[in-house]
Design a protein around this motif. Structure first.
Motif, PDB file in Angstrom:
ATOM      1  N   PHE A  43      23.446  22.755  33.677  1.00  0.00           N
ATOM      2  CA  PHE A  43      24.682  23.519  33.986  1.00  0.00           C
ATOM      3  C   PHE A  43      25.445  22.891  35.237  1.00  0.00           C
ATOM      4  CE2 PHE A  43      23.261  27.575  31.688  1.00  0.00           C
ATOM      5  CZ  PHE A  43      24.083  27.194  30.458  1.00  0.00           C
ATOM      6  N   ARG A  44      24.889  21.987  35.897  1.00  0.00           N
ATOM      7  CA  ARG A  44      25.444  21.249  37.131  1.00  0.00           C
ATOM      8  C   ARG A  44      26.116  20.110  36.667  1.00  0.00           C
ATOM      9  NH1 ARG A  44      23.085  22.670  41.725  1.00  0.00           N
ATOM     10  NH2 ARG A  44      21.459  24.392  41.677  1.00  0.00           N
ATOM     11  N   LEU A  45      26.013  19.775  35.060  1.00  0.00           N
ATOM     12  CA  LEU A  45      26.876  18.540  34.771  1.00  0.00           C
ATOM     13  C   LEU A  45      27.936  19.106  33.779  1.00  0.00           C
ATOM     14  CD1 LEU A  45      23.695  16.696  33.737  1.00  0.00           C
ATOM     15  CD2 LEU A  45      24.900  16.387  35.642  1.00  0.00           C
ATOM     16  N   ARG A  46      29.001  18.378  33.739  1.00  0.00           N
ATOM     17  CA  ARG A  46      30.036  18.508  32.761  1.00  0.00           C
ATOM     18  C   ARG A  46      29.981  17.863  31.606  1.00  0.00           C
ATOM     19  NH1 ARG A  46      34.869  20.648  35.452  1.00  0.00           N
ATOM     20  NH2 ARG A  46      34.158  21.952  37.255  1.00  0.00           N
ATOM     21  N   GLY A  47      30.805  18.225  30.690  1.00  0.00           N
ATOM     22  CA  GLY A  47      30.862  17.480  29.219  1.00  0.00           C
ATOM     23  C   GLY A  47      29.795  18.126  28.265  1.00  0.00           C
ATOM     24  N   PRO A  48      29.144  17.273  27.550  1.00  0.00           N
ATOM     25  CA  PRO A  48      28.414  17.782  26.242  1.00  0.00           C
ATOM     26  C   PRO A  48      27.073  17.758  26.872  1.00  0.00           C
ATOM     27  CG  PRO A  48      28.979  15.569  25.852  1.00  0.00           C
ATOM     28  CD  PRO A  48      29.521  16.195  27.152  1.00  0.00           C
ATOM     29  N   TYR A  49      26.435  17.628  27.944  1.00  0.00           N
ATOM     30  CA  TYR A  49      25.157  17.720  28.299  1.00  0.00           C
ATOM     31  C   TYR A  49      24.320  18.651  27.768  1.00  0.00           C
ATOM     32  CZ  TYR A  49      26.873  13.506  30.740  1.00  0.00           C
ATOM     33  OH  TYR A  49      27.315  12.467  31.347  1.00  0.00           O
ATOM     34  N   PHE A  50      24.922  20.058  28.169  1.00  0.00           N
ATOM     35  CA  PHE A  50      23.945  21.268  27.532  1.00  0.00           C
ATOM     36  C   PHE A  50      23.870  21.498  26.053  1.00  0.00           C
ATOM     37  CE2 PHE A  50      24.446  25.578  26.205  1.00  0.00           C
ATOM     38  CZ  PHE A  50      23.158  25.940  26.770  1.00  0.00           C
ATOM     39  N   THR A  51      24.933  20.869  25.492  1.00  0.00           N
ATOM     40  CA  THR A  51      24.797  20.899  23.869  1.00  0.00           C
ATOM     41  C   THR A  51      23.624  20.176  23.559  1.00  0.00           C
ATOM     42  OG1 THR A  51      27.128  21.573  23.863  1.00  0.00           O
ATOM     43  CG2 THR A  51      25.915  20.861  21.691  1.00  0.00           C
ATOM     44  N   LEU A  52      23.517  18.803  24.072  1.00  0.00           N
ATOM     45  CA  LEU A  52      22.805  17.828  23.767  1.00  0.00           C
ATOM     46  C   LEU A  52      21.349  18.183  24.271  1.00  0.00           C
ATOM     47  CD1 LEU A  52      24.665  14.712  24.716  1.00  0.00           C
ATOM     48  CD2 LEU A  52      24.240  15.406  22.564  1.00  0.00           C
ATOM     49  N   SER A  53      21.218  18.663  25.313  1.00  0.00           N
ATOM     50  CA  SER A  53      19.865  19.496  25.711  1.00  0.00           C
ATOM     51  C   SER A  53      19.355  20.323  24.944  1.00  0.00           C
ATOM     52  CB  SER A  53      20.005  19.699  27.147  1.00  0.00           C
ATOM     53  OG  SER A  53      20.514  21.046  27.230  1.00  0.00           O
ATOM     54  N   THR A  54      20.317  21.158  24.342  1.00  0.00           N
ATOM     55  CA  THR A  54      19.674  22.399  23.582  1.00  0.00           C
ATOM     56  C   THR A  54      19.137  21.877  22.464  1.00  0.00           C
ATOM     57  OG1 THR A  54      21.962  22.760  22.368  1.00  0.00           O
ATOM     58  CG2 THR A  54      21.360  24.019  24.292  1.00  0.00           C
ATOM     59  N   ILE A  55      19.619  20.778  21.520  1.00  0.00           N
ATOM     60  CA  ILE A  55      19.056  20.175  20.616  1.00  0.00           C
ATOM     61  C   ILE A  55      17.745  19.232  20.781  1.00  0.00           C
ATOM     62  CG2 ILE A  55      19.561  18.105  18.799  1.00  0.00           C
ATOM     63  CD1 ILE A  55      22.498  18.669  19.137  1.00  0.00           C
ATOM     64  N   ALA A  56      17.722  18.691  21.925  1.00  0.00           N
ATOM     65  CA  ALA A  56      16.519  17.856  22.395  1.00  0.00           C
ATOM     66  C   ALA A  56      15.461  18.903  22.796  1.00  0.00           C
ATOM     67  CB  ALA A  56      16.931  17.160  23.800  1.00  0.00           C
ATOM     68  N   VAL A  57      15.724  20.134  23.483  1.00  0.00           N
ATOM     69  CA  VAL A  57      14.761  20.999  23.741  1.00  0.00           C
ATOM     70  C   VAL A  57      14.092  21.666  22.532  1.00  0.00           C
ATOM     71  CG1 VAL A  57      13.898  23.136  24.723  1.00  0.00           C
ATOM     72  CG2 VAL A  57      15.429  21.552  26.126  1.00  0.00           C
ATOM     73  N   ALA A  58      14.966  21.851  21.558  1.00  0.00           N
ATOM     74  CA  ALA A  58      14.424  22.644  20.327  1.00  0.00           C
ATOM     75  C   ALA A  58      13.560  21.665  19.688  1.00  0.00           C
ATOM     76  CB  ALA A  58      15.491  23.343  19.491  1.00  0.00           C
ATOM     77  N   GLU A  59      14.095  20.538  19.401  1.00  0.00           N
ATOM     78  CA  GLU A  59      13.316  19.518  18.949  1.00  0.00           C
ATOM     79  C   GLU A  59      12.080  19.062  19.527  1.00  0.00           C
ATOM     80  OE1 GLU A  59      12.428  16.564  15.492  1.00  0.00           O
ATOM     81  OE2 GLU A  59      13.921  18.475  15.788  1.00  0.00           O
ATOM     82  N   ILE A  60      11.903  19.110  20.901  1.00  0.00           N
ATOM     83  CA  ILE A  60      10.610  18.846  21.608  1.00  0.00           C
ATOM     84  C   ILE A  60       9.596  20.036  21.211  1.00  0.00           C
ATOM     85  CG2 ILE A  60       9.491  18.953  23.869  1.00  0.00           C
ATOM     86  CD1 ILE A  60      11.927  17.368  24.908  1.00  0.00           C
ATOM     87  N   LEU A  61      10.080  21.209  21.432  1.00  0.00           N
ATOM     88  CA  LEU A  61       9.339  22.436  20.978  1.00  0.00           C
ATOM     89  C   LEU A  61       8.717  22.301  19.377  1.00  0.00           C
ATOM     90  CD1 LEU A  61      10.987  25.297  22.662  1.00  0.00           C
ATOM     91  CD2 LEU A  61       9.032  24.143  23.486  1.00  0.00           C
TER      92      LEU A  61
END
Length: 324
Positions: A104-122
């Motif tokens: 959340f300290r970053l602007r742009g689509p980083y949060f959306t991309l991180s949600t996909i990445a974390v779910a895929e890692i799990l």
């Protein structure tokens, strides 16, 4: 104040009507549980996705987290599901805070991309860590102690537990609709820079919204695991599940009290038919629906209905003959 009480009363009436479903449609209880449970999950997604404006496409991570934490504690340690429920809730909130603090300290689509990445890692961890998670073979809940004398495998009990979660989700969203916290989230959603100029700390508010959303979603994941009795990574950690939650809120109307619940009714009602008829191609339908809604009805069913009602009232007011 009066409008708040009316909204609260409407929540009570809707919950009462939904509570009559098992008696009215006993043969379709599975569908009823799915609609109520996913209605609660869609409302949980909307806290961060609709009210705070942070698009998440990985909320299945919290569903899987809740399902696996509760089930693994039950099977490996004998811990009762309600204690596993609390552990899953605390785990989800902790992960959401860490995860959000980084993104959340970053602007742009980083949060959306991180949600996909974390779910895929799990999901990959759940598939490959076979000794603990059972891998692709999944986990089977074969026995559970009664909860307050109630059989958790009883569909009626599961329905009312899901209804309880829906009630909590609706009350939280009702609180957001008039509280300072809710107004701050809406300000961040509309213009983060302007919100900062007003003295709002976007990171803090988004973190709190994400923690509430993640905790509620993990609670839904626990109930989902009990409802399924058997689950595997591709069922509770798949991206399709995250997209469904987002679609329910978007179709019904993000940032509204009943929009996500309405979206769950529409999407879950047609979901089984789409999966049976189209198989994997149902994702194409979901994608097309998202494009059409964003293009032609960006405020969803609830928002569009409100706009049409306002126009009708305005037209009637203009067209009505003047009183003498």
């Amino acid at each position: 104040m009066e409008s708040r009480l009316r909204s609260l009363l409407s929540i009570g009436v809707i919950l009462l009507l939904i509570g009559l479903y098992p008696a009215a449609f006993p043969r379709h209880l599975n569908l009823g549980i799915s609609i109520v449970l996913f209605g609660a999950l869609a409302l949980a997604w909307d806290i961060v996705g609709g009210w705070a404006g942070q698009l998440s496409l990985g909320h299945a991570a919290f569903i899987g987290l809740g399902a696996y934490v509760m089930t693994l504690l039950l099977l490996n340690t004998g811990l009762a599901p309600w204690w596993g429920f609390l552990v899953a809730l605390a785990t989800a909130v902790g992960i959401a805070l860490i995860w959000g603090w980084i993104t959340f300290r970053l602007r742009g689509p980083y949060f959306t991309l991180s949600t996909i990445a974390v779910a895929e890692i799990l999901r990959l961890v759940a598939v490959n860590w076979r000794q603990v998670t059972g891998g692709a073979q999944g986990l089977f809940i074969y026995d559970m102690p009664p909860f307050l004398g109630l059989d958790l495998f009883d569909r009626w009990v599961e329905f009312y537990l899901a209804l309880g979660l829906l009630a909590i989700a609706l009350l939280i969203v009702w609180w957001l609709s008039w509280s300072r916290f809710g107004y701050a989230l809406q300000a961040i959603r509309e213009d983060e820079d302007a919100a900062m100029a007003m003295g709002i700390n976007p990171t803090r508010y988004k973190l709190a919204a994400f923690a509430i959303s993640g905790g509620l979603t993990a609670a839904g994941g626990v109930l989902y695991a009990i409802f399924l009795s058997f689950f595997e990574p591709y069922g509770v950690l798949e991206m399709e599940l995250s997209i469904e939650l987002a679609l329910m809120a978007i179709i019904g109307g993000t940032g509204t009290l009943y929009g996500p619940l309405l979206g769950a009714v529409l999407l879950e009602g047609a979901g089984d038919w789409l999966r049976i008829t189209l198989g994997e191609a149902n994702l194409l339908v979901y994608g097309l629906l998202m494009i059409l809604i964003i293009r032609f009805a960006p405020t969803g069913v609830m928002g569009t209905a409100r706009t049409l009602l306002r126009r009708q009232r305005r037209w009637l007011g203009v067209g009505a003959p003047a009183r003498r």
